[in-house]
Design a protein around this motif. Structure first.
Motif, PDB file in Angstrom:
ATOM      1  N   TYR A 138       0.856  -1.476  -0.067  1.00  0.00           N
ATOM      2  CA  TYR A 138      -0.010  -0.208  -0.126  1.00  0.00           C
ATOM      3  C   TYR A 138       0.788   1.245  -0.128  1.00  0.00           C
ATOM      4  O   TYR A 138       0.946   1.701   1.164  1.00  0.00           O
ATOM      5  N   ALA A 139       1.200   1.796  -1.236  1.00  0.00           N
ATOM      6  CA  ALA A 139       2.048   2.654  -1.251  1.00  0.00           C
ATOM      7  C   ALA A 139       1.038   3.983  -2.302  1.00  0.00           C
ATOM      8  O   ALA A 139       2.164   4.582  -2.998  1.00  0.00           O
ATOM      9  N   GLY A 140       0.146   4.076  -2.668  1.00  0.00           N
ATOM     10  CA  GLY A 140      -0.604   4.438  -3.867  1.00  0.00           C
ATOM     11  C   GLY A 140      -1.136   5.535  -3.255  1.00  0.00           C
ATOM     12  O   GLY A 140      -1.421   6.678  -4.671  1.00  0.00           O
ATOM     13  N   SER A 141      -0.700   6.203  -2.516  1.00  0.00           N
ATOM     14  CA  SER A 141      -0.780   7.508  -2.235  1.00  0.00           C
ATOM     15  C   SER A 141       0.243   7.918  -1.263  1.00  0.00           C
ATOM     16  O   SER A 141       0.952   8.031  -0.432  1.00  0.00           O
ATOM     17  N   PRO A 142       0.240   9.357  -1.265  1.00  0.00           N
ATOM     18  CA  PRO A 142       1.006  10.274   0.108  1.00  0.00           C
ATOM     19  C   PRO A 142       0.710   9.641   0.977  1.00  0.00           C
ATOM     20  O   PRO A 142       1.582  10.106   1.908  1.00  0.00           O
ATOM     21  N   ASP A 143      -0.570   9.108   1.824  1.00  0.00           N
ATOM     22  CA  ASP A 143      -1.107   9.405   3.183  1.00  0.00           C
ATOM     23  C   ASP A 143      -0.854   7.833   3.528  1.00  0.00           C
ATOM     24  O   ASP A 143      -0.054   7.819   4.870  1.00  0.00           O
ATOM     25  N   LYS A 144      -0.079   7.447   2.491  1.00  0.00           N
ATOM     26  CA  LYS A 144      -0.086   5.229   2.464  1.00  0.00           C
ATOM     27  C   LYS A 144       1.364   5.446   2.406  1.00  0.00           C
ATOM     28  O   LYS A 144       2.192   4.403   2.923  1.00  0.00           O
ATOM     29  N   ALA A 145       2.623   5.684   0.991  1.00  0.00           N
ATOM     30  CA  ALA A 145       3.240   6.037   1.223  1.00  0.00           C
ATOM     31  C   ALA A 145       4.674   5.741   1.950  1.00  0.00           C
ATOM     32  O   ALA A 145       4.201   7.228   2.701  1.00  0.00           O
ATOM     33  N   GLU A 146       5.693   5.360   2.242  1.00  0.00           N
ATOM     34  CA  GLU A 146       6.773   5.537   2.468  1.00  0.00           C
ATOM     35  C   GLU A 146       7.882   6.888   2.804  1.00  0.00           C
ATOM     36  O   GLU A 146       7.579   7.093   1.774  1.00  0.00           O
ATOM     37  N   THR A 147       7.345   7.652   3.649  1.00  0.00           N
ATOM     38  CA  THR A 147       8.923   8.331   3.071  1.00  0.00           C
ATOM     39  C   THR A 147       9.319   8.998   2.275  1.00  0.00           C
ATOM     40  O   THR A 147       9.662   9.673   1.731  1.00  0.00           O
ATOM     41  N   PRO A 148      11.275   8.012   2.422  1.00  0.00           N
ATOM     42  CA  PRO A 148      11.396   7.869   1.311  1.00  0.00           C
ATOM     43  C   PRO A 148      10.584   7.632   0.619  1.00  0.00           C
ATOM     44  O   PRO A 148      11.886   8.484  -1.041  1.00  0.00           O
ATOM     45  N   VAL A 149       9.849   6.618  -0.024  1.00  0.00           N
ATOM     46  CA  VAL A 149       9.323   6.471  -1.481  1.00  0.00           C
ATOM     47  C   VAL A 149       8.557   8.193  -2.405  1.00  0.00           C
ATOM     48  O   VAL A 149       9.009   8.678  -3.157  1.00  0.00           O
ATOM     49  N   PHE A 150       7.872   8.229  -1.028  1.00  0.00           N
ATOM     50  CA  PHE A 150       7.151   9.820  -0.943  1.00  0.00           C
ATOM     51  C   PHE A 150       8.250  10.862  -1.722  1.00  0.00           C
ATOM     52  O   PHE A 150       8.127  12.328  -2.348  1.00  0.00           O
ATOM     53  N   GLU A 151       8.844  11.135  -0.888  1.00  0.00           N
ATOM     54  CA  GLU A 151      10.317  12.408  -0.973  1.00  0.00           C
ATOM     55  C   GLU A 151      10.844  11.842  -2.485  1.00  0.00           C
ATOM     56  O   GLU A 151      11.051  13.084  -3.046  1.00  0.00           O
TER      57      GLU A 151
END
Length: 223
Positions: free
Chosen positions: A186-199
């Protein structure tokens, strides 16, 4: 029901093909793929699309759907494209978009004062077309339906299918398509993605978003 999808070069194919797969299964659906000409339209993922109609001979639409993609930078500044969207949007029962296609609606003046959504990386930019950004996968405001980024177009299409044909028909289409999402993570939204992935993705999108802002400013001056 006449359903019209706008085609333009370098659109994101899943923004288009996801909703198309759902909406084309509605009872009595007649689908038009409208573009400036009948020349094949390239997408962002090898697939090339063949328009069924040009802007000049496209039948009046009941449901207008605008996909997104990097090609919006040019599409929302193209006078013929924006004029077509204004014309069909004014008489459609449903005015809709997926992902960044919202900004083509915005350039046509169809999102002013409306609640709307788009891809997360561009979400705040909706204010620049007079819309009220809402963080949701699908947003409805009157006859305007907008979907979030790319895969949200499938949920968006089922929302429309329910509105148009009822829940039982929409459920039957869902079963026929075996739409039963179960992602491996579950990394399909900014709220669910881990910080390194989002950054990492925010950094990757930064130059693209900046170029989009310049194109949007020019588009709004033309409108």
């Amino acid at each position: 029901m006449n359903i019209t999808f706008l085609l333009f070069p370098n659109l994101t194919q899943l923004d288009f093909t996801g909703p198309l797969q759902v909406l084309s299964r509605l009872p009595g659906a007649r689908v038009a793929l409208a573009a400036k000409s009948l020349a094949p339209v390239p997408t962002d993922a090898v697939l090339t699309l063949n328009p069924t109609h040009s802007f000049d001979d496209c039948p009046p639409t009941d449901l207008l759907c605008i996909p997104g993609g990097f090609g919006i930078d040019d599409a929302m500044r193209d006078e013929e494209t924006v004029a077509f969207v204004k014309r069909e949007g004014a008489r459609a029962n449903y005015v809709t978009s997926v992902c960044t296609g919202a900004f083509i609606l915005g350039a046509a003046g169809l999102l002013a004062g409306k609640k709307a959504t788009t891809h997360w990386a561009y979400h705040d930019e909706l204010k620049r077309v007079g819309a009220e950004p809402v963080k949701a996968r699908v947003v409805r405001d009157g006859n305007v339906f907008t979907g979030g980024g790319v895969t949200a177009g499938i949920d968006f299409a089922f929302t429309l299918a329910t509105e148009i044909a009822g829940e039982e028909v929409a459920k039957a289409i869902q079963l026929g398509l075996e739409y039963d999402p179960a992602p491996p993570f579950y990394a399909g939204s900014p709220d669910k993605a881990e910080t390194p992935v989002f950054e990492a993705m925010t950094e990757r999108y930064a130059p693209r978003v900046e170029a989009f802002r310049v194109a949007l400013a020019k588009a709004m001056k033309q409108s």
